[in-house]
Design an enzyme around this catalytic site. Structure first.
Site, short mmCIF file in Angstrom:
data_model
loop_
_atom_site.label_atom_id
_atom_site.label_comp_id
_atom_site.label_asym_id
_atom_site.label_seq_id
_atom_site.Cartn_x
_atom_site.Cartn_y
_atom_site.Cartn_z
CG LEU A 82 1.96 -2.05 11.01
CD1 LEU A 82 1.05 -1.11 11.78
CD2 LEU A 82 1.27 -2.57 9.75
CG HIS A 142 2.27 -1.63 6.40
ND1 HIS A 142 3.40 -2.26 6.85
CD2 HIS A 142 1.59 -2.54 5.66
CE1 HIS A 142 3.40 -3.51 6.41
NE2 HIS A 142 2.33 -3.70 5.68
N GLY A 146 -0.87 -1.27 -1.49
CA GLY A 146 0.37 -0.76 -2.08
C GLY A 146 0.60 -1.37 -3.47
CB SER A 191 6.62 -7.15 6.73
OG SER A 191 5.57 -6.22 6.68
#
Ligand code: PAF
Length: 281
Positions: free
Chosen positions: A33, A37, A147, A186
Site C-alpha cells: 500500500l 491506496h 484509482g 506498488s
C-alpha cells in the site's frame, strides 16, 4: 481493525452492519500500500460507515509469471498503514480461499479490452474481472473505490457492474503522484533511485502532451512522444495512445471525440509502469 481470512467470517461480520442499514465502502488492493491506496481509503471513509480493504495478489490477472513472483508484498507494513487511516476491516484471503477450484470464468468486454493493457497483457482483464466480481459478491459494498491511474481497469470494472447488474457504485479517484510527478504505484518500490528519477519522464511527457493537444494534430503529438522516449535509453515505451474516454478506441483526429484521454505504458528497467492524462472531458 478486524482482519478476516475467510469469506464466511467476513460475510458474517458484515451482515450485522448491513442489517443495521450501515453503508459499506470497499477498496480492493493487491497490497504494498502507498499514498494512492490510502487516498482511496480516506475517500471511502468519508462516504461510508464501514470501510473494507482487501489485500490479495491475484495470480489470475498476471500474464507474466516473473511479474507475479516479484510483486511486492509486506503485510505487516500494510496493516500498520491501514490502522493509521482507521480502516475498519481487512480481508486477506489465501489463494485457496479465493480459488478453491481453478477459475474458469470468461468475460467479454468487447472493444474495451482489445486495446492498450488488454492488447499487451492478454488475459489480464479477464483475471481482474474474475477477482473483482468475486470480491464484490463477498463484500457486497454500496461503493467501491478505484484509482484513475488504472484507467482502462476502471472502465472495464464499471462495464462489468452494468453487464451483471451488480448494485455497487464505482467511485473513480484521482491519481496520487510523487513529488517528481511519477504516479504512485506498488511497482515503484522495485525501481532503483536512478530509475525513479528517470521514470519522471512519463508524466513530464504527458503534461507536454496536454499542452500540445491544443496546438498540434494527434499524429504530431504521437511523433513528439516517440521522439521523447527515443532520447532516453533506459526507458522503453510500450504504447502511447490517445483514446476516447468511454470507448477506449484510438483517435485519429481531435474532432472524433470530446472526451479524450492519453494513456501510456513504459518499461523502466524491469518495471512496467502505466499512467495517463485527461486531455478533454
Ligand atoms: O488495481 C489493482 O490493484 C487490482 O487490479 C485489483 C483491482 C485489486 C484486482 O486484483
Amino acid at each position: 481493525m478486524e482482519i478476516f481470512e475467510t469469506k464466511k467470517e467476513l460475510r458474517q461480520y458484515l451482515s450485522s452492519f448491513r442489517n443495521e442499514g450501515k453503508s459499506i465502502g470497499f477498496v480492493p488492493t493487491m497490497g504494498a500500500l502507498h499514498e494512492g491506496h490510502l487516498s482511496l481509503l480516506k475517500e471511502a471513509k468519508q462516504e461510508n460507515e464501514i470501510v473494507v480493504c482487501s489485500i490479495f495478489v491475484n495470480p489470475v490477472q498476471f500474464n507474466n509469471p516473473t511479474d507475479l513472483q516479484h510483486y511486492p508484498r509486506d503485510l505487516e507494513a500494510d496493516i500498520e498503514k491501514l490502522n493509521q487511516v482507521d480502516c475498519h476491516v481487512l480481508f486477506n484471503p489465501s489463494e485457496k480461499e479465493m480459488y478453491p477450484e481453478p477459475a474458469t470464468e470468461k468475460y467479454d468486454f468487447g472493444e474495451l479490452e482489445n486495446v492498450m493493457e488488454g492488447q499487451h497483457r492478454p488475459g489480464h482483464f479477464n483475471g481482474v474481472a474474475i477477482v473483482v466480481k468475486r470480491l464484490f459478491e463477498i463484500v457486497e459494498p454500496e461503493r467501491a473505490y478505484f484509482g484513475l491511474k488504472d484507467y482502462q481497469q476502471l472502465v472495464i470494472i464499471h462495464r462489468m457492474t452494468k453487464d451483471y447488474n451488480i448494485p455497487v457504485e464505482i467511485v473513480p479517484c484521482p491519481i496520487v503522484r510523487e513529488e517528481s510527478g511519477l504516479a504512485m504505484s506498488s511497482r515503484n518500490e522495485r525501481l532503483t533511485a536512478a530509475e525513479r528519477t528517470e521514470a519522471a519522464l512519463i508524466y513530464q511527457t504527458l503534461k507536454m502532451v496536454k499542452i500540445k493537444s491544443g496546438f498540434n494534430t494527434i499524429k504530431e503529438v504521437n511523433e513528439y512522444v516517440m521522439r521523447q522516449f527515443k532520447k532516453h535509453k533506459h526507458i522503453k515505451l510500450e504504447y502511447f495512445e490517445i483514446v476516447d474516454m468511454y470507448t477506449l478506441q484510438p483517435l485519429q483526429t481531435w474532432a472524433q471525440s470530446n472526451t479524450v484521454i492519453a494513456c501510456i505504458a513504459a518499461w523502466v528497467g524491469n518495471v512496467r509502469l502505466i499512467d495517463n492524462i485527461i486531455l478533454f472531458s
